[in-house]
Enzyme design. Structure first.
Site, PDB file in Angstrom:
ATOM      1  N   ARG A  83       1.316  31.957   5.491  1.00 30.95           N
ATOM      2  CA  ARG A  83       2.354  33.710   5.310  1.00 30.95           C
ATOM      3  C   ARG A  83       3.545  33.599   4.850  1.00 30.95           C
ATOM      4  O   ARG A  83       4.449  33.992   5.906  1.00 30.95           O
ATOM      5  CB  ARG A  83       1.520  35.108   6.399  1.00 30.95           C
ATOM      6  CG  ARG A  83       2.061  36.315   5.397  1.00 30.95           C
ATOM      7  CD  ARG A  83       1.233  37.488   6.516  1.00 30.95           C
ATOM      8  NE  ARG A  83       1.762  38.802   5.450  1.00 30.95           N
ATOM      9  CZ  ARG A  83       3.030  39.822   6.462  1.00 30.95           C
ATOM     10  NH1 ARG A  83       2.650  39.327   7.931  1.00 30.95           N
ATOM     11  NH2 ARG A  83       3.552  40.147   6.288  1.00 30.95           N
ATOM     12  N   HIS A 128       8.821  41.995   2.453  1.00 30.87           N
ATOM     13  CA  HIS A 128       9.504  42.317   3.828  1.00 30.87           C
ATOM     14  C   HIS A 128      10.069  42.857   3.855  1.00 30.87           C
ATOM     15  O   HIS A 128      11.096  41.720   4.678  1.00 30.87           O
ATOM     16  CB  HIS A 128       8.437  41.085   4.281  1.00 30.87           C
ATOM     17  CG  HIS A 128       8.382  40.336   5.719  1.00 30.87           C
ATOM     18  ND1 HIS A 128       7.409  40.468   6.335  1.00 30.87           N
ATOM     19  CD2 HIS A 128       8.719  41.018   7.206  1.00 30.87           C
ATOM     20  CE1 HIS A 128       6.882  39.868   7.416  1.00 30.87           C
ATOM     21  NE2 HIS A 128       8.156  40.746   8.264  1.00 30.87           N
ATOM     22  N   GLU A 174       4.210  46.019   6.611  1.00 33.37           N
ATOM     23  CA  GLU A 174       4.411  47.370   7.585  1.00 33.37           C
ATOM     24  C   GLU A 174       5.356  48.027   7.129  1.00 33.37           C
ATOM     25  O   GLU A 174       6.136  48.838   7.598  1.00 33.37           O
ATOM     26  CB  GLU A 174       5.312  46.838   8.827  1.00 33.37           C
ATOM     27  CG  GLU A 174       4.797  45.986   9.951  1.00 33.37           C
ATOM     28  CD  GLU A 174       5.062  45.322  10.812  1.00 33.37           C
ATOM     29  OE1 GLU A 174       5.820  46.138  10.851  1.00 33.37           O
ATOM     30  OE2 GLU A 174       3.982  44.849  11.563  1.00 33.37           O
ATOM     31  N   ASN A 314      -0.794  43.674  10.874  1.00 32.30           N
ATOM     32  CA  ASN A 314       0.189  43.074  11.965  1.00 32.30           C
ATOM     33  C   ASN A 314      -0.227  44.075  13.485  1.00 32.30           C
ATOM     34  O   ASN A 314       0.468  45.564  14.101  1.00 32.30           O
ATOM     35  CB  ASN A 314       1.597  43.867  11.535  1.00 32.30           C
ATOM     36  CG  ASN A 314       1.121  43.137  10.575  1.00 32.30           C
ATOM     37  OD1 ASN A 314       0.728  42.203   9.378  1.00 32.30           O
ATOM     38  ND2 ASN A 314       2.440  42.659   9.941  1.00 32.30           N
ATOM     39  N   TYR A 316       0.029  44.324  17.951  1.00 30.66           N
ATOM     40  CA  TYR A 316       0.915  43.424  18.727  1.00 30.66           C
ATOM     41  C   TYR A 316       0.135  43.957  19.962  1.00 30.66           C
ATOM     42  O   TYR A 316       0.672  43.144  20.674  1.00 30.66           O
ATOM     43  CB  TYR A 316       2.373  43.474  18.932  1.00 30.66           C
ATOM     44  CG  TYR A 316       3.143  42.607  17.861  1.00 30.66           C
ATOM     45  CD1 TYR A 316       3.035  42.795  16.096  1.00 30.66           C
ATOM     46  CD2 TYR A 316       3.641  41.230  17.573  1.00 30.66           C
ATOM     47  CE1 TYR A 316       3.120  42.112  15.365  1.00 30.66           C
ATOM     48  CE2 TYR A 316       3.552  40.293  16.869  1.00 30.66           C
ATOM     49  CZ  TYR A 316       3.990  41.184  15.676  1.00 30.66           C
ATOM     50  OH  TYR A 316       4.538  40.279  14.322  1.00 30.66           O
ATOM     51  N   GLU A 389      -0.608  39.144  11.214  1.00 24.93           N
ATOM     52  CA  GLU A 389       0.461  38.949  12.314  1.00 24.93           C
ATOM     53  C   GLU A 389      -0.013  39.486  13.816  1.00 24.93           C
ATOM     54  O   GLU A 389      -1.078  40.105  14.145  1.00 24.93           O
ATOM     55  CB  GLU A 389       1.713  39.749  11.971  1.00 24.93           C
ATOM     56  CG  GLU A 389       2.871  38.869  11.077  1.00 24.93           C
ATOM     57  CD  GLU A 389       4.107  40.433  11.186  1.00 24.93           C
ATOM     58  OE1 GLU A 389       4.353  41.313  12.022  1.00 24.93           O
ATOM     59  OE2 GLU A 389       4.763  40.494   9.730  1.00 24.93           O
TER      60      GLU A 389
HETATM   61  C1  PNW Z   1       6.667  43.107  12.816  1.00 27.25           C
HETATM   62  N1  PNW Z   1       6.725  48.524  17.388  1.00 27.25           N
HETATM   63  O1  PNW Z   1       7.558  43.960  13.075  1.00 27.25           O
HETATM   64  C2  PNW Z   1       7.646  42.666  11.192  1.00 27.25           C
HETATM   65  O2  PNW Z   1       6.443  42.179  10.674  1.00 27.25           O
HETATM   66  C3  PNW Z   1       8.034  40.882  12.144  1.00 27.25           C
HETATM   67  O3  PNW Z   1       9.066  40.345  10.551  1.00 27.25           O
HETATM   68  C4  PNW Z   1       8.843  40.785  13.517  1.00 27.25           C
HETATM   69  O4  PNW Z   1      10.066  40.207  13.608  1.00 27.25           O
HETATM   70  C5  PNW Z   1       7.583  40.715  14.428  1.00 27.25           C
HETATM   71  O5  PNW Z   1       6.484  42.291  13.669  1.00 27.25           O
HETATM   72  C6  PNW Z   1       8.036  40.953  15.284  1.00 27.25           C
HETATM   73  O6  PNW Z   1       8.689  41.615  15.932  1.00 27.25           O
HETATM   74  C7  PNW Z   1       7.311  45.010  13.781  1.00 27.25           C
HETATM   75  O7  PNW Z   1       7.455  49.460  17.454  1.00 27.25           O
HETATM   76  C8  PNW Z   1       8.600  45.817  14.737  1.00 27.25           C
HETATM   77  O8  PNW Z   1       5.408  48.381  17.264  1.00 27.25           O
HETATM   78  C9  PNW Z   1       7.895  47.082  15.495  1.00 27.25           C
HETATM   79  C10 PNW Z   1       6.866  46.961  15.829  1.00 27.25           C
HETATM   80  C11 PNW Z   1       6.073  46.197  15.906  1.00 27.25           C
HETATM   81  C12 PNW Z   1       6.236  44.762  15.085  1.00 27.25           C
END
Ligand code: PNW
Length: 496
Positions: A83, A128, A174, A314, A316, A389
């Site tokens: 990606r 992005h 995002e 995405n 996390y 992601e």
């Molecule tokens: C993503 N949150 O950003 C982005 O798509 C990537 O470019 C970035 O490097 C990656 O995650 C790691 O940070 C995020 O606040 C920004 O939950 C904010 C959040 C999560 C992901």
């Protein structure tokens, strides 16, 4: 019976994409090479005080010049997809107000061909976060409906030049994070916010995020329309969007907290997915914000609905969510109507949802993967999904020696837990077709500069040498295991 079918051992579908993810600003560098125009992120990072370690993406990890080496690293791991994102300002330095930069097109052709020649499927994000600064200067970018024309023009060029080889398109990465950080808290360009939300010279945190969101949604629909009417039949690809998807776990079993968690989701992710897929903003948003901020013109609302072939997720982290309508919440926290009167946090009343990480927003809660995927499946009728992601950030401080920097046990544990949780969702019927680890390499982590690392490979930012971490070997194993199991499917049986 001596023959046992291995079909059930395979955790992921046969043609599942296993990949790694990246983005143009975070990886490429070469910020002024070969005719590239300035992006909003170039301008932003060059102002003092915007990035915590004072760095910028001028060089980043020099993917622009080292992409061949990086494709070799992918081949070593065995991924079947990559990606990447395209830099709008590299392709159209002045948006639709200038020429196509042929050298930019040539770079992406080299990269895409390198992938395709090695059997790696390019999975391409059109935007992005980085956009030509020209669009900011001319008409305030996402605050103006003019940008819909620019985005449509740009997307058309991407399909035209690369669509013969690119079969997966993501319009936006995002957009929820982009508008919240750009227009509510002001920590990303164009640094707009107001009141207690942040410290900015201009902006309106309670209104501008919604205006920017409407323009992004309509820009997305315009690009999808171009793809479907001009290209899809011949090129045969699919188009979607990638949302930042947090799992909001109701803090208690009370129906109030469950509704609070639902509102949190509506004001975070469904905000974009509902209009694009279902044709209108979530009902909770209408009730709380009123019609004005969410109004699409009659002409515009006719363009909405059914605007995706797949959803990119995405994912996390997870947060607890608590109702702030019936219960009282701390002043300034969750009490705002812009977030649906829901308090969301990884820590509540002394409970923590999971192990913290080097990043204030990232907590380890693998169960959230199964829950968010199942939630999206149920809300959007099990439309195809990709985990675009998932990854774990560490800070160099916690890894004092290079040897430790490579021994990323925590990242392996994180990824392994989240991937198992994803497999559980798939077992229960979720149509998930691929998974991308963020990220192939350590890179420029936005506000944190180079101080936070997400790579399966360690990058020495002085020499730019790349070295695989334990997690790269872990991923290689996962993929090999999948191949051997999937290879045994299709009616094959194996003697025990
Ligand atoms: C993503 N949150 O950003 C982005 O798509 C990537 O470019 C970035 O490097 C990656 O995650 C790691 O940070 C995020 O606040 C920004 O939950 C904010 C959040 C999560 C992901």
């Amino acid at each position: 019976c001596a023959f046992v079918s291995l079909e059930d051992n395979s955790k992921f579908p046969r043609n599942f994409l296993f990949g790694t993810a990246s983005s143009s600003y975070q990886f490429e560098g070469a910020f002024l090479s070969d005719g590239k125009g300035l992006s909003n992120w170039d301008v932003f990072t060059h102002k003092t005080g915007t990035i915590l370690d004072g760095t910028n993406g001028d060089v980043a990890v020099d993917h622009y010049h080292r992409y061949q080496e990086d494709v070799d690293l992918m081949k070593d791991i065995g991924v079947n997809s990559y990606r990447l994102s395209l830099s709008w300002a590299r392709i159209l330095p002045k948006g639709r107000f200038g020429n196509v930069n042929k050298a930019g097109i040539a770079y992406y052709n080299r990269l895409i061909n390198a992938l395709v020649n090695r059997g790696i499927e390019p999975f391409v994000t059109i935007t992005h976060y980085d956009i030509p600064q020209e669009l900011e200067n001319r008409y305030k970018s996402w605050l103006s409906s003019e940008i819909q024309e620019d985005f449509k023009y740009y997307a058309d060029i991407c399909f035209k030049y690369f669509g013969d080889r690119v079969k997966y398109w993501v319009t936006f990465n995002e957009p929820n994070v982009a508008v919240i950080c750009g227009y509510r808290t002001g920590v990303y360009p164009p640094s707009r916010c107001s009141g207690s939300f942040g410290n900015c010279s201009y902006g309106d945190s309670e209104r501008e995020p919604f205006i920017a969101a409407s323009n992004i949604i309509l820009s997305h629909m315009a690009a999808v329309d171009v793809y479907r009417t001009k290209y899809q039949k011949n090129q045969g690809g699919k188009i979607g969007i990638a949302m930042n998807a947090v799992w909001f776990e109701p803090f208690s079993n009370s129906s109030e907290d469950k509704l609070g968690a639902e509102r949190a989701q509506s004001f975070y992710m469904n905000w974009f997915l509902d209009p694009i897929i279902l044709g209108k903003y979530p009902a909770e948003m209408h009730q709380i914000l009123g019609a004005e901020l969410l109004a699409f013109s009659k002409y515009d609302s006719e363009k909405l609905k059914n605007g995706l072939d797949f959803i990119g997720i995405n994912h996390y982290t997870s947060y607890y969510a608590k109702d702030c309508i019936f219960s009282s919440c701390e002043e300034g926290k969750g009490s705002s109507k812009t977030e649906g009167f829901a308090l969301t946090s990884a820590q509540m009343n002394g409970l923590t949802i999971g192990e913290p990480s080097a990043l204030a927003w990232l907590y380890v809660h693998p169960q959230g993967m199964e829950k968010i995927v199942t939630y999206i499946k149920d809300r959007y009728n099990n439309i195809a999904m990709f985990i675009t992601e998932n990854g774990f950030g560490t800070s160099e401080n916690s890894y004092p020696t290079t040897k430790d920097a490579l021994n990323d046990v925590k990242r392996v544990e994180y990824l392994n837990g989240y991937l198992d949780s994803l497999a559980a969702a798939i077992r229960k019927g979720a149509d998930v077709r691929g998974y991308f680890v963020w990220s192939l390499l350590d890179n420029f982590e936005w506000k944190h500069g180079y101080s936070i690392r997400f790579g399966l490979h360690h990058v020495d930012f002085a020499s730019l040498n790349r070295t695989p971490r334990m997690s790269a070997f872990w991923y290689k194993n996962v993929i090999e295991e999948h191949k051997s199991q999937a290879g045994n499917r299709n009616g094959h049986t194996q003697e025990r």
